[in-house]
Scaffold this motif. Structure first.
Motif, PDB file in Angstrom:
ATOM      1  N   ALA A  66       0.836  -1.209   0.000  1.00 34.07           N
ATOM      2  CA  ALA A  66       0.000   0.000   0.000  1.00 34.07           C
ATOM      3  C   ALA A  66       0.868   1.256   0.000  1.00 34.07           C
ATOM      4  CB  ALA A  66      -0.938  -0.005   1.200  1.00 34.07           C
ATOM      5  N   CYS A 124       1.767   2.132  -3.429  1.00 38.05           N
ATOM      6  CA  CYS A 124       0.647   2.209  -4.382  1.00 38.05           C
ATOM      7  C   CYS A 124       0.706   3.501  -5.203  1.00 38.05           C
ATOM      8  CB  CYS A 124      -0.673   2.147  -3.617  1.00 38.05           C
ATOM      9  SG  CYS A 124      -2.115   2.268  -4.684  1.00 38.05           S
ATOM     10  N   ILE A 154      -1.831   3.792  -7.841  1.00 38.04           N
ATOM     11  CA  ILE A 154      -3.004   3.604  -8.698  1.00 38.04           C
ATOM     12  C   ILE A 154      -3.569   4.920  -9.225  1.00 38.04           C
ATOM     13  CG2 ILE A 154      -5.443   2.888  -8.668  1.00 38.04           C
ATOM     14  CD1 ILE A 154      -4.583   0.482  -6.970  1.00 38.04           C
ATOM     15  N   CYS A 155      -3.704   5.910  -8.366  1.00 38.15           N
ATOM     16  CA  CYS A 155      -4.260   7.169  -8.880  1.00 38.15           C
ATOM     17  C   CYS A 155      -3.261   8.313  -8.750  1.00 38.15           C
ATOM     18  CB  CYS A 155      -5.601   7.486  -8.228  1.00 38.15           C
ATOM     19  SG  CYS A 155      -5.668   7.260  -6.476  1.00 38.15           S
ATOM     20  N   ASP A 156      -2.016   7.970  -8.756  1.00 39.83           N
ATOM     21  CA  ASP A 156      -0.932   8.956  -8.635  1.00 39.83           C
ATOM     22  C   ASP A 156      -1.116  10.149  -9.584  1.00 39.83           C
ATOM     23  OD1 ASP A 156       1.814   9.589  -7.604  1.00 39.83           O
ATOM     24  OD2 ASP A 156       2.295   9.408  -9.724  1.00 39.83           O
ATOM     25  N   ALA A 201       1.102  10.322  -5.096  1.00 38.72           N
ATOM     26  CA  ALA A 201       0.686   9.347  -4.078  1.00 38.72           C
ATOM     27  C   ALA A 201       1.559   9.462  -2.833  1.00 38.72           C
ATOM     28  CB  ALA A 201       0.780   7.938  -4.660  1.00 38.72           C
ATOM     29  N   PRO A 242       0.497   7.624   0.614  1.00 42.01           N
ATOM     30  CA  PRO A 242      -0.512   6.997   1.489  1.00 42.01           C
ATOM     31  C   PRO A 242      -0.181   7.185   2.966  1.00 42.01           C
ATOM     32  CG  PRO A 242       0.325   5.454  -0.182  1.00 42.01           C
ATOM     33  CD  PRO A 242       1.224   6.647  -0.208  1.00 42.01           C
ATOM     34  N   CYS A 260      -4.538   8.831   0.308  1.00 46.35           N
ATOM     35  CA  CYS A 260      -3.702   9.962  -0.152  1.00 46.35           C
ATOM     36  C   CYS A 260      -4.497  11.265  -0.185  1.00 46.35           C
ATOM     37  CB  CYS A 260      -3.166   9.683  -1.554  1.00 46.35           C
ATOM     38  SG  CYS A 260      -2.134   8.205  -1.639  1.00 46.35           S
ATOM     39  N   ARG A 268     -10.290   9.503  -3.087  1.00 48.33           N
ATOM     40  CA  ARG A 268     -10.282   8.844  -4.398  1.00 48.33           C
ATOM     41  C   ARG A 268     -11.101   7.549  -4.333  1.00 48.33           C
ATOM     42  NH1 ARG A 268      -9.232  11.663  -8.679  1.00 48.33           N
ATOM     43  NH2 ARG A 268      -9.253   9.601  -9.651  1.00 48.33           N
ATOM     44  N   CYS A 288      -9.482   3.867  -4.031  1.00 51.03           N
ATOM     45  CA  CYS A 288      -8.696   3.417  -2.885  1.00 51.03           C
ATOM     46  C   CYS A 288      -9.381   2.352  -2.017  1.00 51.03           C
ATOM     47  CB  CYS A 288      -8.321   4.626  -2.039  1.00 51.03           C
ATOM     48  SG  CYS A 288      -6.934   4.287  -0.963  1.00 51.03           S
TER      49      CYS A 288
HETATM   50  S1  SF4 Z   1      -5.336   7.101  -2.899  1.00 51.95           S
HETATM   51 FE1  SF4 Z   1      -5.209   4.898  -2.518  1.00 51.95          FE
HETATM   52  S2  SF4 Z   1      -5.402   3.928  -4.529  1.00 51.95           S
HETATM   53 FE2  SF4 Z   1      -4.845   6.089  -4.875  1.00 51.95          FE
HETATM   54  S3  SF4 Z   1      -2.590   6.090  -4.985  1.00 51.95           S
HETATM   55 FE3  SF4 Z   1      -3.161   6.535  -2.857  1.00 51.95          FE
HETATM   56  S4  SF4 Z   1      -3.078   4.515  -1.872  1.00 51.95           S
HETATM   57 FE4  SF4 Z   1      -3.216   4.147  -4.087  1.00 51.95          FE
END
Ligand code: SF4
Length: 196
Positions: free
Chosen positions: A11, A14, A16-18, A25, A27, A88, A101, A104
């Motif tokens: 995590a 992560c 994913i939505c950077d 990102a 987290p 994030c 987001r 997540c």
């Molecule tokens: S908000 Fe969540 S899914 Fe998006 S980059 Fe951060 S940890 Fe990953």
């Protein structure tokens, strides 16, 4: 390395939505296998993003005062895990921070909770956490869901967000501080201090 440590490491990396996040990102969460209570909030604000410490702001102060716990206990992962719906900082809108987001929670919440075997209670702090965890069983709005908090126990305890922006809500709903907060405190203390 435990499974929970592996998930935490994944995590933290992560992305994913950077591309959609204003500062990328980053987290912010905490999880410990021994935790009895999970706090599911919204998403980090800018101060939390900058420090990397969850609830390190006025909202955190207020939440700790509702529960009657010290900072030291609040950040003790043997007592509390802290997993916001969005890990994030999502950036700003005209009226405050953007919502967490959407990507997540479906990616991470279940992975973490399935490796928190000692959980006795999940605090659902704010509408996003309630929508995700109550899965259609919430009332028409947060006020009614919080008012009917007893229906969700022993697993969940829905709460308003303790942000200073919600002080007007607190003023309009005095039953929250006179009835719900004392009960929350009693419940939390019975879970985290019973064997101390
Ligand atoms: S908000 Fe969540 S899914 Fe998006 S980059 Fe951060 S940890 Fe990953």
């Amino acid at each position: 390395m435990t499974e929970l440590e592996k998930i935490s490491r994944e995590a933290r990396a992560c992305k994913i939505c950077d591309a959609c996040l204003p500062f990328g990102a980053n987290p912010v969460f905490r999880a410990g296998e021994q935790s009895k209570i999970l706090i599911v909030g919204q998403a980090p604000g800018i101060k939390v993003h900058n420090t990397g410490i969850p609830w390190n702001d006025k909202s955190g102060q207020e939440l700790r005062s509702w529960m009657g716990v010290s900072k030291e206990d609040f950040y003790n992962t043997e007592l509390f895990s802290i997993l916001p719906i969005g890990f994030c900082y999502p950036g700003k809108s005209k009226s405050g921070d953007l919502p967490p987001r959407r990507e997540c929670a479906p990616e991470w919440q279940n992975k973490f909770t399935s490796h928190l075997p000692n959980l006795k209670l999940i605090l659902l702090v704010g509408q996003y956490a309630q929508r995700y965890y109550l899965k259609g069983k919430g009332y028409i709005n947060l006020t009614h869901t919080v008012r009917n908090h007893l229906e969700y126990l022993p697993d969940f305890f829905p709460l308003p967000h303790p942000s200073p922006r919600n002080f007007i809500w607190m003023g309009k709903n005095p039953w929250f501080k006179t009835e719900v907060v004392p009960y929350l405190r009693e419940r939390v203390h019975s879970l985290i201090y019973e064997k101390k």
